[in-house]
Design a protein around this motif. Structure first.
Motif, PDB file in Angstrom:
ATOM      1  N   ASP A   8      -4.831   1.202  -3.180  1.00 15.95           N
ATOM      2  CA  ASP A   8      -4.669   0.441  -4.491  1.00 15.95           C
ATOM      3  C   ASP A   8      -5.635   0.101  -4.611  1.00 15.95           C
ATOM      4  OD1 ASP A   8      -1.694   1.318  -5.627  1.00 15.95           O
ATOM      5  OD2 ASP A   8      -1.722   0.504  -3.173  1.00 15.95           O
ATOM      6  N   ASP A  54      -4.675   5.817  -5.091  1.00 20.99           N
ATOM      7  CA  ASP A  54      -5.936   5.060  -5.999  1.00 20.99           C
ATOM      8  C   ASP A  54      -6.650   4.301  -5.743  1.00 20.99           C
ATOM      9  OD1 ASP A  54      -3.823   5.905  -7.705  1.00 20.99           O
ATOM     10  OD2 ASP A  54      -2.312   4.210  -7.979  1.00 20.99           O
ATOM     11  N   ASN A  86      -1.695   8.355  -7.884  1.00 26.41           N
ATOM     12  CA  ASN A  86      -1.096   8.882  -9.685  1.00 26.41           C
ATOM     13  C   ASN A  86      -2.284   8.312 -10.996  1.00 26.41           C
ATOM     14  OD1 ASN A  86      -0.446   6.444  -8.833  1.00 26.41           O
ATOM     15  ND2 ASN A  86       0.304   5.724 -10.925  1.00 26.41           N
ATOM     16  N   HIS A  87      -3.527   7.116 -10.213  1.00 26.80           N
ATOM     17  CA  HIS A  87      -4.391   6.583 -11.133  1.00 26.80           C
ATOM     18  C   HIS A  87      -5.232   7.358 -11.504  1.00 26.80           C
ATOM     19  CE1 HIS A  87      -3.503   2.681 -12.592  1.00 26.80           C
ATOM     20  NE2 HIS A  87      -2.572   2.824 -11.211  1.00 26.80           N
ATOM     21  N   HIS A 161       1.656   8.821  -1.135  1.00 26.05           N
ATOM     22  CA  HIS A 161       1.324   7.318  -2.923  1.00 26.05           C
ATOM     23  C   HIS A 161       2.426   8.117  -3.419  1.00 26.05           C
ATOM     24  CE1 HIS A 161      -1.222   4.893  -4.742  1.00 26.05           C
ATOM     25  NE2 HIS A 161      -0.470   5.266  -6.012  1.00 26.05           N
ATOM     26  N   ASP A 198       0.567   2.553  -3.116  1.00 29.59           N
ATOM     27  CA  ASP A 198       1.180   1.941  -4.609  1.00 29.59           C
ATOM     28  C   ASP A 198       1.499   1.264  -5.606  1.00 29.59           C
ATOM     29  OD1 ASP A 198       1.458   3.362  -7.291  1.00 29.59           O
ATOM     30  OD2 ASP A 198       3.984   3.863  -7.311  1.00 29.59           O
TER      31      ASP A 198
HETATM   32 MN   LIG Z   1      -0.401   4.175  -7.781  1.00 31.09          MN
END
Ligand SMILES: [Mn+2]
Length: 376
Positions: A8, A54, A86-87, A161, A198
């Motif tokens: 992250d 991320d 996810n980013h 993640h 995450d």
């Molecule tokens: Mn994330």
């Protein structure tokens, strides 16, 4: 066997409550955090480092942000494995496939683009579970575990993640990672550690001691409980020791203050003055109580001064409940005459009401007292 576990980074993140100057310092701190991680990986003699998703805030960042990230990554003296999250999913527009990334990618920096096991050291494998879209429709970890068989003599670190079912209130999310399956895989030796990303707060998941979120290396929001850390993980036979290291230099501080007079304002002033690292501290305050106009003017001065020295000061409007009550003493030695005095008298009459124009009149009087230099 020792390795560094971070996640992250979200490099390229901007925060609405930071002005341009503070944002530049915050962005620099987040790049510096990458170099701190590299130093700790070296000092603790890690064999490699993993970043569990991320790495970047999103897939469309300017070249300079990518170039600066890669430059910081060069500080690592051990191989680094980056997971798309996810980013920054590994989709058609993936930042990991952008010219800026590919052209600047240092030799020791690898992207986990598939779920194939990678031998990263003798007897040590990484299995990455990259995100290929922002919204997976199934538990990617469960899918990957289903394809794995235990390999005697091999220590396996899975890098993944997303949210875990036991911690998420959103049971309908099909991408949630089912902890029971992970713990079964740990028990039968298919994997020996699950490096998650995450959650921005340092979190151990379940009872195995082998499933962790390290949290973001620099804090990113007020609600985070234990951000600013990274983990050094040591796996040795039956043992798994996880040691948090402090990375972050910024702080997000929440404060609720009951203000009913000068004594309370003295206390607030003292607290703001004694806070450490103010240029790297973002403050969110909830103000409650009742102040006279003079005291409100003093409070406004204090908050203006705080905005000059803190990285950011937010008044949390939703929870703020501060009443301002004009008091005769507010005007006792206000030295105005002629039309200025007429204006003050008119505003005082208007301020006595309870409608919106009364609030505007109180604000105007408060500002007048501030400008007139009143302090007590
Ligand atoms: Mn994330």
């Amino acid at each position: 066997m020792r390795f560094l576990h971070s996640a992250d980074w979200q490099l390229g993140m901007t925060r609405h409550f930071l002005d341009e100057d503070a944002q530049a310092r915050y962005s620099q701190a987040r790049i510096d955090a990458v170099r701190t991680l590299a130093r700790i990986a070296g000092e603790t003699e890690c064999a490699f480092a993993v970043v569990s998703g991320d790495v970047f805030e999103h897939n469309q960042l300017d070249r300079r942000t990518v170039a600066r990230a890669l430059d910081a990554l060069r500080a690592f003296t051990v191989p680094v494995y980056l997971l798309p999250g996810n980013h920054d999913p590994l989709d058609a527009a993936s930042i990991f496939r952008s010219a800026a990334f590919v052209e600047g990618q240092p030799d020791g920096v690898h992207v986990l683009t598939s779920r194939d096991a990678i031998e990263v050291a003798p007897g040590v494998e990484i299995v990455g579970v990259p995100w290929t879209s922002k919204r997976p429709l199934q538990d990617l970890v469960a899918d990957t575990l289903g394809e794995l068989a235990a390999a005697p003599g091999i220590v396996r670190v899975m890098v993944a993640h997303g949210g875990v079912d036991v911690l998420s209130p959103d049971a309908a999310d099909p991408a949630l990672i089912e902890l029971a399956r992970v713990e079964a895989a740990l028990a039968d030796g298919r994997i020996h550690y699950l490096a998650l990303g995450d959650r921005h707060s340092l979190t151990s998941v379940g009872g195995s001691g082998r499933v962790w979120y390290p949290g973001a290396p620099e804090p990113t929001a007020f609600r985070e409980l234990d951000a600013g850390k990274a983990l050094v993980v040591e796996i040795d036979g039956e043992r798994c020791d996880v040691t948090p290291h402090t990375i972050g230099t910024w702080r997000f501080v929440d404060g609720t203050y009951q203000l009913d007079g000068d004594g309370d304002l003295d206390g607030l002033a003292e607290e703001l003055d004694s806070m450490p690292d103010r240029e790297r501290t973002v403050l969110r305050v909830v103000l409650r109580g009742t102040l006279t106009l003079t005291q409100k003017a003093r409070l406004d001065d204090m908050m203006a001064q705080a905005r000059d020295v803190f990285a950011g000061v937010e008044e949390w409007e939703r929870h703020t409940d501060l009443a301002v009550r004009p008091d005769d003493a507010d005007f006792a030695d206000l030295d105005v005459a002629g039309f200025a005095k007429d204006a003050v008298d008119e505003l005082r009459a208007a301020a006595a009401g309870s409608d919106e124009s009364a609030a505007t009149a109180r604000d105007a009087l408060s500002l007048l007292l501030r400008l007139a230099g009143r302090r007590t």
